[in-house]
Design an enzyme around this catalytic site. Sequence first.
Site, PDB file in Angstrom:
ATOM      1  N   ASN A 172      -9.424  41.612  10.734  1.00  0.00           N
ATOM      2  CA  ASN A 172      -8.150  41.267  10.108  1.00  0.00           C
ATOM      3  C   ASN A 172      -7.034  41.290  11.147  1.00  0.00           C
ATOM      4  O   ASN A 172      -6.759  42.320  11.757  1.00  0.00           O
ATOM      5  CB  ASN A 172      -7.809  42.249   8.987  1.00  0.00           C
ATOM      6  CG  ASN A 172      -6.539  41.825   8.257  1.00  0.00           C
ATOM      7  OD1 ASN A 172      -6.551  40.864   7.485  1.00  0.00           O
ATOM      8  ND2 ASN A 172      -5.427  42.513   8.531  1.00  0.00           N
ATOM      9  N   ASN A 313      -3.720  34.671   6.503  1.00  0.00           N
ATOM     10  CA  ASN A 313      -2.705  35.575   5.976  1.00  0.00           C
ATOM     11  C   ASN A 313      -1.342  34.977   6.290  1.00  0.00           C
ATOM     12  O   ASN A 313      -1.035  34.704   7.455  1.00  0.00           O
ATOM     13  CB  ASN A 313      -2.791  36.961   6.629  1.00  0.00           C
ATOM     14  CG  ASN A 313      -4.112  37.662   6.338  1.00  0.00           C
ATOM     15  OD1 ASN A 313      -4.922  37.193   5.549  1.00  0.00           O
ATOM     16  ND2 ASN A 313      -4.324  38.791   6.988  1.00  0.00           N
ATOM     17  N   TYR A 315       2.970  35.203   5.496  1.00  0.00           N
ATOM     18  CA  TYR A 315       4.108  35.903   4.911  1.00  0.00           C
ATOM     19  C   TYR A 315       5.446  35.207   5.186  1.00  0.00           C
ATOM     20  O   TYR A 315       6.269  35.071   4.301  1.00  0.00           O
ATOM     21  CB  TYR A 315       4.179  37.346   5.442  1.00  0.00           C
ATOM     22  CG  TYR A 315       3.039  38.200   4.960  1.00  0.00           C
ATOM     23  CD1 TYR A 315       3.080  38.818   3.716  1.00  0.00           C
ATOM     24  CD2 TYR A 315       1.903  38.379   5.748  1.00  0.00           C
ATOM     25  CE1 TYR A 315       2.025  39.588   3.262  1.00  0.00           C
ATOM     26  CE2 TYR A 315       0.843  39.149   5.307  1.00  0.00           C
ATOM     27  CZ  TYR A 315       0.911  39.753   4.062  1.00  0.00           C
ATOM     28  OH  TYR A 315      -0.139  40.508   3.618  1.00  0.00           O
ATOM     29  N   GLU A 385      -4.291  36.725   2.404  1.00  0.00           N
ATOM     30  CA  GLU A 385      -3.153  37.603   2.093  1.00  0.00           C
ATOM     31  C   GLU A 385      -1.907  36.759   1.910  1.00  0.00           C
ATOM     32  O   GLU A 385      -1.662  35.822   2.665  1.00  0.00           O
ATOM     33  CB  GLU A 385      -2.869  38.615   3.220  1.00  0.00           C
ATOM     34  CG  GLU A 385      -3.858  39.735   3.378  1.00  0.00           C
ATOM     35  CD  GLU A 385      -3.465  40.712   4.486  1.00  0.00           C
ATOM     36  OE1 GLU A 385      -2.256  40.817   4.808  1.00  0.00           O
ATOM     37  OE2 GLU A 385      -4.371  41.345   5.051  1.00  0.00           O
TER      38      GLU A 385
END
Length: 486
Positions: A172, A313, A315, A385
């Site tokens: 990760n 992932n 954000y 994510e």
Amino acid sequence: MVCAVVGGRDFPPGFKFGAATAAYQIEGAWNVSDKSPSVWDSHVHANPDRIIDRSNGDVASDSYYKWKDDIEIASKLGLHFYRFSIAWSRLLPKGFANYISEDGKKYYNDLIDGLLEKGIEPLITLYHWDLPQVLQDLGGWTNPLISDWFADYARVAYSLFGDRVKIWITLNEPVMFCDIAYNTGALAPGVYSPGRGSFLCNKHSMIAHAKAYRIYDEEFRPKYNGKVSLANQIMWFEPATEDDVEITEIARQFMAGMYSHPIFSKEGGWPPVMERIIAEKSKKEGLNHSRLPPLTQEEIELIRGTYDFFGLNFYTSRTVLTAKEEEKIGPWPYKGSSDIDVHLTVKPEWKNAGTKWFFIYPEGLRKLLVWLKKEYGDMEIFITENGLASYDIGLDDHDRVEYYKEHLEQVLLAIQEDEVKVTAYTAWTLIDNFEWLDGYRSKFGLYQVDYEDPERKRTPRASAHYYASVIKCHSLDIDNIISDEL
């Protein structure tokens, strides 16, 4: 709850929704049974001032003992899958594969079996930053032997759990445990080695991932027919002005390309522009060799093609400007190694979330998905994510509801209009957790955890109700949300 019937914003048949956690952030029980310390155990105990509230993960959300509660939460949400990580030092306390903890094995077996009993697919991350300290004492990710140590660990996990676990994430966010860790010294293992330790970690993590993938492919896929990849955290970069288009693409290669080009590109190896720039910088520094360790042809072939999907992932985003000398920073907003001459900023209309690095730009997710398809081909993309940090605002987290709504809309547009093969979406995170340097100040959880309560009571937030509604309707067309359903 009523699902709308107007259509148009339904997710494709078979699209899966899940939520994620990580071992050090939720398990606690840091020294229970024969578990040995991880680098994060050591780091927070030796440097409590590095954590904004001087907290640690010794107890965290107590999921080592509360795992049944977590499964119940996942079931109430209607999750199709639950992504969690194995603590390497809980399963293999000595770091090496010659000793397997019976306690660790039982804990993860119970969790996996409990999820399956509820009809929830377990998705395992082998490594979420918590290297056994005994391996760090031998050099950790800067030691080339770590790729073999990791491969042995992966084989143990596949052997123990592969009959029930069909989706695996090897690593990760190597950009975090390599680039950010070694370029700042702030994250575990707390070693400051900008542009050297970071690049050693880069190379060895790519080889470790590849070896773990090859082991599954050759030894376990014929029996279990699962999927393996890694999860990369990528910021979307876009040019601040028309003059910054070229430098922006270079910045993308330094962030996304560093951990994607060796695996997902047709030719393999480091991104050529990255190799060239670092070699030039190294020469100017008076070095005889580039600080970026070369990949041999054998290593290039070992790494290339070691994926069954792209784990993403996402954000936040940044705009990119060509930097003046005094403004140079790395591909993330930190001072440290600066091999790329850029200055990262944000547009004034991008709202700041509950931590200083986090600015909200939902369109960046769609643009990134399109870029990945263009760069690496028409592959399956698994969003591993996505979520919003906020300070403790209680249960009425409407900013998080909006964040999920806006980002899911961008995912749907990428699927429907750009024909990107996104097959799954993972909310970060299922429950509040220890958020690394931000301690317990930043809250990402769909469920609030009361850290003043010894029982670590979990309570659904508004975002949990919203997400459960999206999952139930398989759509963003939701008429209303009945809050007592959870």
